[in-house]
Design an enzyme around this catalytic site. Structure first.
Site, mmCIF file in Angstrom:
data_model
loop_
_atom_site.group_PDB
_atom_site.id
_atom_site.type_symbol
_atom_site.label_atom_id
_atom_site.label_comp_id
_atom_site.label_asym_id
_atom_site.label_seq_id
_atom_site.Cartn_x
_atom_site.Cartn_y
_atom_site.Cartn_z
ATOM 1 N N PHE A 134 0.733 -1.156 0.040
ATOM 2 C CA PHE A 134 0.026 0.171 0.085
ATOM 3 C C PHE A 134 0.910 1.063 -0.091
ATOM 4 O O PHE A 134 1.715 1.560 1.018
ATOM 5 C CB PHE A 134 -1.055 0.169 1.360
ATOM 6 C CG PHE A 134 -2.038 1.170 1.568
ATOM 7 C CD1 PHE A 134 -2.994 0.917 0.659
ATOM 8 C CD2 PHE A 134 -1.659 2.391 1.756
ATOM 9 C CE1 PHE A 134 -4.095 2.360 0.510
ATOM 10 C CE2 PHE A 134 -2.459 3.512 1.780
ATOM 11 C CZ PHE A 134 -3.688 3.340 1.016
ATOM 12 N N ASP A 219 9.154 2.734 1.861
ATOM 13 C CA ASP A 219 8.100 3.443 2.177
ATOM 14 C C ASP A 219 7.929 3.428 3.785
ATOM 15 O O ASP A 219 7.387 2.325 4.172
ATOM 16 C CB ASP A 219 6.711 3.106 1.457
ATOM 17 C CG ASP A 219 5.534 3.877 1.783
ATOM 18 O OD1 ASP A 219 5.601 4.605 2.899
ATOM 19 O OD2 ASP A 219 4.586 3.610 1.226
ATOM 20 N N LYS A 248 2.416 10.326 8.058
ATOM 21 C CA LYS A 248 1.456 9.824 9.192
ATOM 22 C C LYS A 248 2.061 10.224 10.541
ATOM 23 O O LYS A 248 1.420 11.578 10.973
ATOM 24 C CB LYS A 248 1.599 8.177 9.346
ATOM 25 C CG LYS A 248 0.530 7.826 8.232
ATOM 26 C CD LYS A 248 0.274 6.400 8.371
ATOM 27 C CE LYS A 248 -1.003 5.947 7.622
ATOM 28 N NZ LYS A 248 -0.814 5.048 6.516
#
Ligand SMILES: *Cc1c(COP(=O)(O)O)cnc(C)c1O
Length: 391
Positions: A134, A219, A248
């Site tokens: 993702f 990532d 985040k």
């Protein structure tokens, strides 16, 4: 006038885009690893803002930094220099062992920037990502995301993006061509079900990339800022990625993202990329506070130790007839069930524990690193009880 929970539900249902499947629960306040609903009920937060709340809610250091900076300057596009941004860029690069940074506002934007930088600096179009990956929802990042249900309605996406099985060096070796700009991987696949990279895999991928003249993009949007028991998860892999995407938890819950660039990546030509709000002083001040807390407390080694204890406990106590596997690193924990996770999530919420799915069968925990041991074990015992009952 305060809206009743029913008013809020109706209002949101009328005006929201419809893009989200929401739980019928209204959260109005947070403190540490606790969330409170409109009726004053308290929940142990193992959803952790889907990984954006590593320092928990209302952390005093973040609040103080925000209040001070908000009164000073909130907006300052990168037309100008700014001292808070300068300090943050230096602190972040040093913490990650990287040379430069491009600041943006979300994880998907960080991945977009990384794809553009990889193409620009190699002059090649191809990107290889992993199955179950993702990387975000905007068109470029979405091309690298694996789940068909997210991708297919929006095709055609960016061409020459392919997926290979995660943790298989052999498949990557076969797929990689001289037309590939980069390989992009998570250190622990988050949304894909909490799958950690096997020991040695990322180092071998890096060697393949170097031999092929391709960049390695890591990532760390979900794994970064202490989540896995290291400041960044790649730091326990013995690698030096060319590009690292973060977001985040980087600014204590404020929207912020970044792509860090290694020594081997040339600085970008002027005007080749940009973001109006990227690197705004408010987010940078929050980011500085977050780094300071993570680097001056024991939260990160504590996350590593608690994570190990929780994994060992769950592996010993969860029933085999209900659970396929327990995986994780630090306080990023996935419990793969033999059945669907939806009912487990609802039963946990009824017991005052909020948690996440990762796909259809994985229960995912991303508690704030500041969670008290009492709350953490209370949540773990609730999970044990709910899963054992379902078995
Ligand atoms: C959440 C996530 C993203 C996307 O971040 P957004 O801020 O939601 O755009 C990208 N990569 C990983 C690994 C993520 O977990």
């Amino acid at each position: 006038m305060l809206a009743t929970p029913a008013d809020t539900l109706a209002l949101e249902q009328r005006h929201t885009s419809g893009a989200y499947a929401k739980r019928p629960l209204q959260i109005v306040r947070g403190e540490g690893a606790r969330l409170f609903d409109a009726d004053g009920n308290s929940y142990i937060d193992c959803a952790g803002g889907i990984g954006a709340a590593n320092l928990g809610h209302a952390h005093p250091a973040v609040l103080a930094a925000l209040a001070e900076q908000a009164a000073e300057l909130i907006v300052c596009p990168e037309l100008f220099h700014n001292p808070v941004r300068a300090r943050y860029q230096a602190a972040l690069c040093q913490a990650a062992g990287m040379a430069r940074v491009f600041l943006c506002n979300s994880g998907t934007e960080a991945v977009e920037a990384a794809i553009k930088i990889a193409r620009l600096s190699t002059g090649r179009p191809g990107i290889i990502a992993a199955m179950r990956a993702f990387h975000g929802r905007t068109l470029g990042a979405l091309s690298a995301t694996w789940k068909k249900a997210y991708r297919e309605p929006f095709e055609p996406l960016v061409p020459q993006v392919r997926h290979v099985p995660f943790n298989s060096l052999e498949h990557l070796e076969q797929a990689l061509t001289p037309q590939d700009a980069a390989v992009i991987l998570e250190v622990v696949q988050g949304e894909g079900g909490v799958h950690p990279a096997e020991s040695g895999y990322l180092a071998a991928v890096q060697a393949l990339c170097r031999a092929n003249g391709s960049l390695l993009i890591i990532d760390e949007v979900q794994t970064g800022f202490g989540r896995t028991g290291r400041l960044f998860a790649f730091q326990q892999e013995g690698i030096g990625p060319d590009l690292v995407c973060v977001a985040k938890s980087m600014a204590g819950g404020l929207p912020m993202g970044a792509v860090l660039m290694g020594e081997r990546v040339e600085p970008l030509p002027p005007l080749s990329h940009g973001s109006t709000l990227g690197g705004n002083p408010l987010a940078c001040a929050a980011g500085l506070a977050v780094l300071d807390v993570l680097q001056s407390t024991d939260l990160i080694p504590r996350a590593a130790a608690l994570g190990e204890a929780v994994l060992a406990h769950l592996r010993a106590h969860l029933p085999d007839d209900a659970v396929r596997e327990v995986r994780g690193r630090g306080l990023m924990i996935g419990i793969e069930l033999r059945g669907k996770v939806t009912e487990v999530l609802a039963a946990l919420q009824a017991r005052g524990v909020l948690a996440l799915p990762a796909g259809v069968t994985v229960l995912r925990l991303l508690p704030p690193l500041v969670i008290t041991e009492d709350d953490l074990w209370q949540a773990i015992f609730a999970i044990e009880e709910v899963i054992s009952r379902a078995a």
